[in-house]
Structures are given as C-alpha cells and as structure tokens.
Motif scaffolding. Structure first.
Motif, PDB file in Angstrom:
ATOM      1  N   VAL A  79      12.279 -18.140  -2.455  1.00 21.46           N
ATOM      2  CA  VAL A  79      12.375 -18.460  -1.033  1.00 21.46           C
ATOM      3  C   VAL A  79      13.616 -17.823  -0.406  1.00 21.46           C
ATOM      4  CG1 VAL A  79      12.518 -20.318   0.663  1.00 21.46           C
ATOM      5  CG2 VAL A  79      11.112 -20.611  -1.381  1.00 21.46           C
ATOM      6  N   ARG A  80      14.763 -18.128  -0.940  1.00 24.31           N
ATOM      7  CA  ARG A  80      16.014 -17.636  -0.364  1.00 24.31           C
ATOM      8  C   ARG A  80      16.662 -16.639  -1.321  1.00 24.31           C
ATOM      9  NH1 ARG A  80      19.202 -22.309   2.453  1.00 24.31           N
ATOM     10  NH2 ARG A  80      19.293 -20.790   4.137  1.00 24.31           N
ATOM     11  N   LYS A  81      16.071 -15.496  -1.437  1.00 25.20           N
ATOM     12  CA  LYS A  81      16.472 -14.500  -2.428  1.00 25.20           C
ATOM     13  C   LYS A  81      17.901 -13.989  -2.243  1.00 25.20           C
ATOM     14  CE  LYS A  81      11.768 -13.032  -3.149  1.00 25.20           C
ATOM     15  NZ  LYS A  81      10.776 -12.000  -3.079  1.00 25.20           N
ATOM     16  N   ASP A  82      18.372 -13.950  -1.015  1.00 23.65           N
ATOM     17  CA  ASP A  82      19.698 -13.394  -0.762  1.00 23.65           C
ATOM     18  C   ASP A  82      20.797 -14.446  -0.675  1.00 23.65           C
ATOM     19  OD1 ASP A  82      18.604 -10.854  -0.646  1.00 23.65           O
ATOM     20  OD2 ASP A  82      18.134 -11.042   1.487  1.00 23.65           O
ATOM     21  N   ASP A  83      20.445 -15.698  -0.852  1.00 21.83           N
ATOM     22  CA  ASP A  83      21.419 -16.785  -0.696  1.00 21.83           C
ATOM     23  C   ASP A  83      21.973 -17.184  -2.067  1.00 21.83           C
ATOM     24  OD1 ASP A  83      22.986 -18.801   0.222  1.00 21.83           O
ATOM     25  OD2 ASP A  83      21.352 -20.070   0.949  1.00 21.83           O
ATOM     26  N   ASN A  84      23.154 -16.703  -2.388  1.00 23.99           N
ATOM     27  CA  ASN A  84      23.762 -17.001  -3.686  1.00 23.99           C
ATOM     28  C   ASN A  84      24.386 -18.394  -3.746  1.00 23.99           C
ATOM     29  OD1 ASN A  84      23.045 -14.657  -4.975  1.00 23.99           O
ATOM     30  ND2 ASN A  84      24.880 -13.556  -4.299  1.00 23.99           N
ATOM     31  N   ARG A  85      24.504 -19.046  -2.591  1.00 25.44           N
ATOM     32  CA  ARG A  85      25.067 -20.399  -2.584  1.00 25.44           C
ATOM     33  C   ARG A  85      24.205 -21.361  -3.389  1.00 25.44           C
ATOM     34  NH1 ARG A  85      25.615 -21.568   3.572  1.00 25.44           N
ATOM     35  NH2 ARG A  85      23.613 -20.527   3.440  1.00 25.44           N
ATOM     36  N   LEU A  86      22.906 -21.107  -3.436  1.00 21.25           N
ATOM     37  CA  LEU A  86      22.026 -21.970  -4.220  1.00 21.25           C
ATOM     38  C   LEU A  86      22.371 -21.904  -5.709  1.00 21.25           C
ATOM     39  CD1 LEU A  86      18.526 -21.455  -2.564  1.00 21.25           C
ATOM     40  CD2 LEU A  86      19.895 -23.530  -2.606  1.00 21.25           C
TER      41      LEU A  86
END
Length: 144
Positions: free
Chosen positions: A108-115
């Motif tokens: 879903v959020r491929k570019d969000d490294n915060r996850l």
C-alpha cells in the motif's frame, strides 16, 4: 534491495506466527510419564487441556483421553496459567500486527519508510512476550 528484506521479514513473521500458534495449542507444555511406576502411562497438559494415557488392562491397548480445563468441574485454573495464556495470546497478536504493517509497507505505502520504523520493535516485543509467558509457566511451583 529493501523489498527482499521485507519479503524475508514477512516470511519469518509468518513462520513465527505458525510456530507460536502450534506451541500455544499443543498439550505438551508439561509431561509426566510412568505414573506410579506403571509402564505406558503418562499425563501431559498444555494451556488449554490435560491428557492422560493408560493401558485398558495389564496387557491391553493404551487408552488416551483429553479434557479441556474449562470442562473439569470444581477446578479453578491457577493465575499463572491465565497469565501465560494472556501473554502468549498477546504475542500472537503482536506477530500478526507486525506482519500486517509489513504488508501495508510492501503493497500500500511502498515509499513510506516510517511504517518499517514503527514495525521493527513489534517482533521483538512479541518474542519477549513469548519468553515471559514460558518463564511464568515454568516458574510456577504447582506445575513442577
């Protein structure tokens, strides 16, 4: 390269989840064989049920029967068992949560490294809960 690590983490989380569920479900947390010196007898129990095996007669076939702790009349489960159950269930839920967050990151959020930063301590917490649950079970003097 990150996707490979994410896939490996997801596989390891899935394996840990399966092994933890099996470990919590089996009735072999405690085993005592040869009751009063009688061969082919034994008692074992887990967090959910107790099992006993004994020969039907002196040289007869061995009978095994299991009963859930909840089905035993006039039996109250020790608080250590309840605590171990709770800790192990929380560990399972934490492992599921870690896998869900990794799936969110991967699909879903491929570019969000915060996850990933949020998810990284969750497996360690799950492992710690598993270990604490086992220690609580073993430290109980009544279960020895």
């Amino acid at each position: 390269m990150n996707t490979m690590y994410e896939k490996i983490g997801l596989c390891v989380s899935g394996l840990a989840l399966i092994l933890n569920i099996v470990g919590v479900a089996i009735p072999y947390w405690f085993y005592y064989g040869s009751i009063q010196g009688v061969p082919e007898t034994g008692i074992n129990f887990g967090l959910w049920k107790i099992c006993a095996s004994m020969p039907e007669s002196i040289h007869g076939p061995v009978i095994s029967m299991c009963k859930s702790f909840d089905d035993i009349e006039d039996f109250s489960l020790p608080s250590e068992f309840k605590a171990t159950r709770a800790l192990e269930i929380l560990a399972i839920l934490a492992t599921v949560a870690a896998a869900v967050v990794v799936c969110l990151k991967m699909f879903v959020r491929k570019d969000d490294n915060r996850l990933l930063y949020a998810a990284s301590p969750i497996p360690f917490i799950a492992g710690l809960l598993m270990i604490i649950g086992a220690v609580v079970f073993v430290a109980d003097n009544k279960a020895k």
